[in-house]
Each structure stands twice: as C-alpha cells, then as structure tokens.
Design a protein around this motif. Structure first.
Motif, PDB file in Angstrom:
ATOM      1  N   TRP A 170       4.467   4.433  -4.359  1.00 30.88           N
ATOM      2  CA  TRP A 170       2.922   4.998  -4.407  1.00 30.88           C
ATOM      3  C   TRP A 170       2.674   5.720  -3.299  1.00 30.88           C
ATOM      4  O   TRP A 170       3.218   5.362  -2.209  1.00 30.88           O
ATOM      5  CB  TRP A 170       2.131   3.755  -4.668  1.00 30.88           C
ATOM      6  CG  TRP A 170       2.603   2.585  -5.509  1.00 30.88           C
ATOM      7  CD1 TRP A 170       2.385   2.619  -6.820  1.00 30.88           C
ATOM      8  CD2 TRP A 170       3.184   1.378  -5.045  1.00 30.88           C
ATOM      9  NE1 TRP A 170       3.008   1.435  -7.326  1.00 30.88           N
ATOM     10  CE2 TRP A 170       3.399   0.657  -6.423  1.00 30.88           C
ATOM     11  CE3 TRP A 170       3.534   0.809  -4.287  1.00 30.88           C
ATOM     12  CZ2 TRP A 170       4.166  -0.363  -6.638  1.00 30.88           C
ATOM     13  CZ3 TRP A 170       4.490  -0.470  -4.107  1.00 30.88           C
ATOM     14  CH2 TRP A 170       4.541  -1.000  -5.303  1.00 30.88           C
ATOM     15  N   PRO A 171       1.477   6.486  -3.138  1.00 32.41           N
ATOM     16  CA  PRO A 171       1.293   7.184  -1.814  1.00 32.41           C
ATOM     17  C   PRO A 171       0.651   6.056  -1.040  1.00 32.41           C
ATOM     18  O   PRO A 171      -0.011   5.100  -1.470  1.00 32.41           O
ATOM     19  CB  PRO A 171       0.100   8.014  -2.334  1.00 32.41           C
ATOM     20  CG  PRO A 171      -0.447   7.739  -3.698  1.00 32.41           C
ATOM     21  CD  PRO A 171       0.770   7.149  -4.418  1.00 32.41           C
ATOM     22  N   SER A 172       0.961   6.069   0.451  1.00 31.75           N
ATOM     23  CA  SER A 172       0.582   5.192   1.114  1.00 31.75           C
ATOM     24  C   SER A 172       0.315   5.669   2.620  1.00 31.75           C
ATOM     25  O   SER A 172       0.713   6.958   2.861  1.00 31.75           O
ATOM     26  CB  SER A 172       1.871   4.039   1.564  1.00 31.75           C
ATOM     27  OG  SER A 172       2.759   4.823   2.004  1.00 31.75           O
ATOM     28  N   ALA A 173      -0.750   5.155   3.196  1.00 32.05           N
ATOM     29  CA  ALA A 173      -1.159   5.563   4.453  1.00 32.05           C
ATOM     30  C   ALA A 173      -0.647   4.787   5.492  1.00 32.05           C
ATOM     31  O   ALA A 173      -0.882   3.733   5.667  1.00 32.05           O
ATOM     32  CB  ALA A 173      -2.564   5.653   4.856  1.00 32.05           C
ATOM     33  N   ALA A 174       0.532   5.037   6.247  1.00 28.74           N
ATOM     34  CA  ALA A 174       1.053   4.458   7.375  1.00 28.74           C
ATOM     35  C   ALA A 174       0.944   4.549   8.760  1.00 28.74           C
ATOM     36  O   ALA A 174       0.255   5.624   9.112  1.00 28.74           O
ATOM     37  CB  ALA A 174       2.674   4.434   7.171  1.00 28.74           C
ATOM     38  N   VAL A 175       1.041   3.704   9.517  1.00 32.18           N
ATOM     39  CA  VAL A 175       0.767   3.680  11.154  1.00 32.18           C
ATOM     40  C   VAL A 175       1.851   4.315  11.959  1.00 32.18           C
ATOM     41  O   VAL A 175       3.009   4.034  11.645  1.00 32.18           O
ATOM     42  CB  VAL A 175       0.360   2.445  11.700  1.00 32.18           C
ATOM     43  CG1 VAL A 175       0.273   2.452  13.009  1.00 32.18           C
ATOM     44  CG2 VAL A 175      -0.848   1.680  11.079  1.00 32.18           C
ATOM     45  N   ASP A 176       1.503   5.305  12.675  1.00 30.92           N
ATOM     46  CA  ASP A 176       2.609   5.613  13.704  1.00 30.92           C
ATOM     47  C   ASP A 176       2.719   4.843  14.802  1.00 30.92           C
ATOM     48  O   ASP A 176       1.842   4.691  15.716  1.00 30.92           O
ATOM     49  CB  ASP A 176       2.056   7.173  14.318  1.00 30.92           C
ATOM     50  CG  ASP A 176       3.000   7.868  15.266  1.00 30.92           C
ATOM     51  OD1 ASP A 176       4.158   7.079  15.462  1.00 30.92           O
ATOM     52  OD2 ASP A 176       2.771   8.768  15.829  1.00 30.92           O
ATOM     53  N   GLY A 208      -2.615  -1.555   8.789  1.00 28.37           N
ATOM     54  CA  GLY A 208      -3.561  -1.489   9.695  1.00 28.37           C
ATOM     55  C   GLY A 208      -3.532  -2.753  10.463  1.00 28.37           C
ATOM     56  O   GLY A 208      -2.897  -3.664  10.087  1.00 28.37           O
ATOM     57  N   ALA A 209      -4.172  -2.837  11.578  1.00 29.14           N
ATOM     58  CA  ALA A 209      -4.633  -4.254  12.292  1.00 29.14           C
ATOM     59  C   ALA A 209      -6.174  -4.121  13.006  1.00 29.14           C
ATOM     60  O   ALA A 209      -6.435  -2.884  13.088  1.00 29.14           O
ATOM     61  CB  ALA A 209      -3.653  -4.541  13.472  1.00 29.14           C
ATOM     62  N   ALA A 210      -6.757  -5.158  13.120  1.00 28.35           N
ATOM     63  CA  ALA A 210      -7.886  -4.960  13.756  1.00 28.35           C
ATOM     64  C   ALA A 210      -8.538  -6.335  14.325  1.00 28.35           C
ATOM     65  O   ALA A 210      -7.874  -7.375  14.166  1.00 28.35           O
ATOM     66  CB  ALA A 210      -9.184  -4.676  12.695  1.00 28.35           C
ATOM     67  N   GLN A 257       6.687  -6.640  14.785  1.00 28.59           N
ATOM     68  CA  GLN A 257       5.803  -5.702  14.586  1.00 28.59           C
ATOM     69  C   GLN A 257       4.392  -6.331  14.432  1.00 28.59           C
ATOM     70  O   GLN A 257       3.443  -5.815  15.110  1.00 28.59           O
ATOM     71  CB  GLN A 257       6.112  -4.822  13.366  1.00 28.59           C
ATOM     72  CG  GLN A 257       4.929  -3.646  12.774  1.00 28.59           C
ATOM     73  CD  GLN A 257       5.181  -3.050  11.612  1.00 28.59           C
ATOM     74  OE1 GLN A 257       5.986  -2.328  11.354  1.00 28.59           O
ATOM     75  NE2 GLN A 257       4.335  -3.350  10.539  1.00 28.59           N
ATOM     76  N   SER A 258       4.076  -7.328  13.735  1.00 26.60           N
ATOM     77  CA  SER A 258       2.914  -7.792  13.471  1.00 26.60           C
ATOM     78  C   SER A 258       2.514  -8.385  15.073  1.00 26.60           C
ATOM     79  O   SER A 258       1.153  -8.195  15.107  1.00 26.60           O
ATOM     80  CB  SER A 258       2.891  -8.896  12.427  1.00 26.60           C
ATOM     81  OG  SER A 258       3.380  -8.536  11.127  1.00 26.60           O
ATOM     82  N   ALA A 301       0.616  -7.291   6.502  1.00 20.81           N
ATOM     83  CA  ALA A 301       1.950  -7.427   6.501  1.00 20.81           C
ATOM     84  C   ALA A 301       2.598  -5.933   6.360  1.00 20.81           C
ATOM     85  O   ALA A 301       1.901  -5.070   5.641  1.00 20.81           O
ATOM     86  CB  ALA A 301       2.393  -8.192   5.317  1.00 20.81           C
ATOM     87  N   PRO A 302       3.853  -5.813   6.879  1.00 18.76           N
ATOM     88  CA  PRO A 302       4.607  -4.500   6.744  1.00 18.76           C
ATOM     89  C   PRO A 302       4.515  -4.378   5.306  1.00 18.76           C
ATOM     90  O   PRO A 302       4.800  -5.064   4.346  1.00 18.76           O
ATOM     91  CB  PRO A 302       6.110  -4.713   7.362  1.00 18.76           C
ATOM     92  CG  PRO A 302       5.783  -6.026   8.235  1.00 18.76           C
ATOM     93  CD  PRO A 302       4.639  -6.684   7.691  1.00 18.76           C
ATOM     94  N   LEU A 303       4.376  -2.960   4.713  1.00 16.66           N
ATOM     95  CA  LEU A 303       4.584  -2.400   3.652  1.00 16.66           C
ATOM     96  C   LEU A 303       5.995  -2.628   2.889  1.00 16.66           C
ATOM     97  O   LEU A 303       6.811  -1.875   3.446  1.00 16.66           O
ATOM     98  CB  LEU A 303       3.764  -1.233   3.123  1.00 16.66           C
ATOM     99  CG  LEU A 303       2.328  -1.015   3.588  1.00 16.66           C
ATOM    100  CD1 LEU A 303       1.989   0.331   3.392  1.00 16.66           C
ATOM    101  CD2 LEU A 303       1.517  -1.947   2.847  1.00 16.66           C
ATOM    102  N   SER A 304       6.016  -2.954   1.624  1.00 17.55           N
ATOM    103  CA  SER A 304       7.607  -2.832   1.259  1.00 17.55           C
ATOM    104  C   SER A 304       7.406  -3.106  -0.311  1.00 17.55           C
ATOM    105  O   SER A 304       6.237  -3.550  -0.788  1.00 17.55           O
ATOM    106  CB  SER A 304       8.553  -4.005   1.636  1.00 17.55           C
ATOM    107  OG  SER A 304       8.154  -5.379   1.012  1.00 17.55           O
ATOM    108  N   VAL A 305       8.372  -2.339  -1.128  1.00 19.54           N
ATOM    109  CA  VAL A 305       8.052  -2.576  -2.762  1.00 19.54           C
ATOM    110  C   VAL A 305       8.243  -3.973  -3.055  1.00 19.54           C
ATOM    111  O   VAL A 305       7.520  -4.341  -4.058  1.00 19.54           O
ATOM    112  CB  VAL A 305       9.378  -1.541  -3.172  1.00 19.54           C
ATOM    113  CG1 VAL A 305       9.422  -1.996  -4.637  1.00 19.54           C
ATOM    114  CG2 VAL A 305       9.470  -0.469  -2.604  1.00 19.54           C
ATOM    115  N   THR A 306       9.039  -4.836  -2.557  1.00 18.41           N
ATOM    116  CA  THR A 306       9.130  -6.142  -2.893  1.00 18.41           C
ATOM    117  C   THR A 306       7.863  -6.899  -2.701  1.00 18.41           C
ATOM    118  O   THR A 306       7.120  -7.765  -3.667  1.00 18.41           O
ATOM    119  CB  THR A 306      10.117  -7.075  -2.049  1.00 18.41           C
ATOM    120  OG1 THR A 306      11.539  -6.530  -2.216  1.00 18.41           O
ATOM    121  CG2 THR A 306      10.220  -8.434  -2.554  1.00 18.41           C
TER     122      THR A 306
END
Length: 432
Positions: free
Chosen positions: A55-61, A251-253, A82-83, A212-217
């Motif tokens: 799926w299209p996704s918006a990821a953090v650099d 993201g994170a906030a 990472q978290s 959480a980190p994006l993954s297909v699973t």
C-alpha cells in the motif's frame, strides 16, 4: 473528561508539543506542509524512506533523529530501538518548548506512554549483539557488562519506552503505558494523564506516543478488517467521495500537560477534556466519547480536527457523530463545522495518530488558522453538512474551541476518543 466523585477540578494547559512525521521534526514543519498542500506518500518501489508495503505509505526520514550526549545516554543507546529513539526525540521537543531541561524536577511530574503491543528493546538488540560477540575477543561476561550495562534493570521495567523518556525529562513520578483496544490513537494516554492531574497525584505529565514500525505482517490483519487504500492521489483523501481506504503512515508525538497554576512555560492552549470509551460498535463509542467531553467542557466547538483516515466506514461514522451534535458550527446559518485532518498528508500513525493531531490542533489555535485536508478533491455528498478546509488555511477566531476525534483502526474497532482544546489560557480557580 468526566471526573470521579471527589476529584478536584484544576485548570490544565498544554505547554509543549513534539512531533516526528514524514514532514520532518517538529509540529510547525508538519503544519506548514499541510498548509502548503504537500503529501508524503511513497510505494513499495519508492527510492526514498518508504517501507516496502503493498500500500502507499508515508514514512519518516530517520536521518534527522538524534540522540542525547553523555555517558549514560551512550550506554542506553546500545539497547534503544527505533521506537525509543523517536520517543526521546519528541519528548525533548516538548520539554524544550516548555523551558524544561530535565536537570531539576521542580514539581511532581510523570510520564504516560501510548504504545503498541510489541517486543521490548532487547528483542531487537540481542541478535545484533550475538553477531558482534562472535568476532569479539572479550569474555561473554565482560562483553555484556560493557555493551549492555543495565540489562537486568531494563528487563524489569514494564514500559521501557517510558524509562527512556523519564531519563530525558527528569520526571520521577508515574511511568505508565496505555495501549491496546482503549488506546484510540493515544487519546487513552491523554485521558489518563489528565486524570493524574485532576486527582492531584501529579502536577505535570508528559504524554508520548510512538507508532510501531510499518511491516506487511503487522498491517495485514488491519487490512483484512478494513482494507487500506491502494492509491494516494487526489480523490483518495479523507471524506472524499472516491476514498477507498485508510492511508498508512509513521510518526511519533509528545504533548506536555500541566496544572495552569504551576506551569513552567506559557500556556499554548487550554485542555478542556478527553475521554475514551468502548462500546459494541465504533459509532456508539464515538457518540459516547463526544457527548462526554462536550458535556464536561461546557463549550460548543467552533472547529473540528477529525480522525479522517480515509476509511469509507469510519469517515462516515465520525461525520454522523460530530455533525449530528454540533449544528451549524461557527460559519453562520447553514454552514457546517469547519473540519480538517492530517492523514491525507502523512497517513495514519496508529498508536500516536491522535497525539500528532493534538499537537497540530494546538499549533492551529496558536496560528489562528486551520490547514487544509490533503488529497481531498470532492467531499462525499452523503456526508451532509460537512465543511472541509480545502486548498488553503482557513482563519480561526481568537477564542476558537476545537473538538478532536480519534479511533482505533478497523471496522471491528469498538473504542473511540474525543478531546476538547481551547485557544485562550485558563483563568479562574476552576472549570465547569
């Protein structure tokens, strides 16, 4: 945020926010990206930081995200995933905005984390350490002592992310986590934080959420329950007549809440209430949560920051809920309540999506402008009365009151959250 019997009513304000998003570091950068009409979606074959998802996704650099200096932080970095790094980065943004350096705790402060149910930091680190040890001349005991000095201590903490954030803030009070079905994008953590302030247990609470980190699973189950969108182009945005599913993001906030009479920095907004409720279905839960915060705040909203994930089901649920309770809003006879949302720009960051939206709402109240909804081309005519912000920011009155709504992902989600924020600082001894 209905109070328990006997609870003290104390004015609560927001004094700091922090955001990590695909737009970069800081709430202002994301707000300005929304105002400029930018979006940050890539696909699985994208050359940038987007993860390989169907799926299209918006990821953090991640290259912009730093780590504190000093020996204790150097040791901590060895088991910070990472978290943890994102949590510390957004916490430091909020603390800096409020003028808190973490060196001295002058009031009773605590931490509430909004996190997903995932393995601890050491689950990520141990395989890497094992690989390194194979080529390291040190005895195993010496290796572990040097590389993971606080192994036993860290393993025993219920919320490891909260421990890292507590290190950054210097707060020695409550360190708890809110997650699972009652999370509703982080509003569960906000509601808990507000209750800690209302009850008098704490005077300052830092709420931090990390998606959480994006993954297909991890995403597959959500997609089966309420399919994600397969395109991120004009017309696929929230509330659009052609929307086809939730858009995915990272993201994170962080949101810093304080008692108004003890706040270190100036109030950015008044925090009038937050509630998260579960029911048999999302529509019932949303109605109960919105009714609860509007009743507790005693204020009619003049603007609405929506969850607006692009889901045909959930977009319709929250539109019916909010528009059925807010009448014509502030725009005059026949006008709807002005509404915006971030997910057409950065996607749904799940566990912390509502915390990102809270930070953006505070930013909007301060700027007296509401940014437009990304990727929205034509509002769904079935959502009668919807008044989306399109094209460019819309001015806000100086005394604007904002309603924010939030959901967990999926048709089967049975919890919803709502928040009420106001532009002006708190005055007086109590609130209704």
């Amino acid at each position: 945020m209905p109070s328990e019997p006997g609870t003290r009513h104390v004015p609560v304000v927001v004094t700091g926010t922090g955001v990590i998003s695909p737009a970069g570091l800081g709430t202002a950068r994301l707000w300005e990206a929304m105002a400029a009409g930018k979006t940050f979606f890539g696909t699985g074959d994208h050359d940038g930081p987007a993860p390989a998802l169907p799926w299209p996704s918006a990821a953090v650099d991640t290259s912009e995200i730093g780590w504190p200096e000093g020996r204790s932080w150097a040791d901590a970095s060895k088991y910070a995933n990472q978290s943890a790094r994102w949590a510390v980065a957004v916490a430091r943004q909020a603390l800096e905005q409020a003028g808190i350096d973490g060196a001295v705790e002058d009031v009773r402060g605590g931490t509430v984390m909004a996190v997903g149910s995932s393995g601890d930091e050491l689950s990520d680190v141990i395989p890497r350490l094992a690989s390194r040890f194979r080529k390291d001349p040190r005895p195993l005991a010496k290796f572990l002592h040097d590389e993971v000095p606080d192994y036993s201590y860290i393993r025993g903490i219920p919320s490891q992310l909260g421990q890292f954030v507590s290190m950054a803030s210097g707060f020695r009070g409550s360190n708890v986590a809110a997650y699972g079905e009652a999370a509703a994008g982080g509003t569960g953590a906000l509601a808990l934080a507000a209750r800690l302030l209302e009850s008098g247990e704490l005077d300052r609470v830092l709420v931090v959420g990390v998606g959480a980190p994006l993954s297909v699973t991890s995403m597959a189950a959500f997609d089966q329950d309420d399919p994600f969108g397969t395109r991120a182009t004009a017309g696929a945005g929230p509330f659009d007549t052609d929307r086809a599913g939730t858009l995915v993001g990272q993201g994170a906030a962080a949101v810093l809440l304080e008692r108004a009479d003890l706040a270190r920095g100036p109030a950015l907004a008044r925090f009038l209430g937050c509630e998260v409720l579960a029911a048999a279905d999302a529509e019932t839960a949303s109605a109960l949560a919105v009714d609860a915060v509007l009743g507790a705040s005693g204020r009619a909203p003049t603007v609405w920051w929506a969850h607006g994930a692009g889901s045909p089901h959930l977009d319709a649920v929250e539109a019916r809920t909010v528009l059925g309770r807010t009448g014509t809003g502030a725009g005059g006879a026949g006008a709807g309540l002005p509404v915006t949302g971030s997910k057409g720009t950065i996607g749904n960051a799940f566990e912390c999506s509502a915390l990102i939206d809270t930070a953006l709402t505070v930013e909007s109240l301060g700027r007296r402008e509401l940014p437009p909804i990304g990727l929205l081309r034509r509002a769904d005519p079935l959502l009668a009365g919807l008044d989306p912000v399109l094209g460019e920011p819309r001015p806000l009155p100086a005394d604007a009151t904002a309603l924010l709504t939030a959901f967990n992902q999926g048709r089967g989600a049975s919890a919803a959250g709502a928040v009420v924020l106001a532009a002006e600082p708190v005055t007086g001894e109590a609130r209704t």
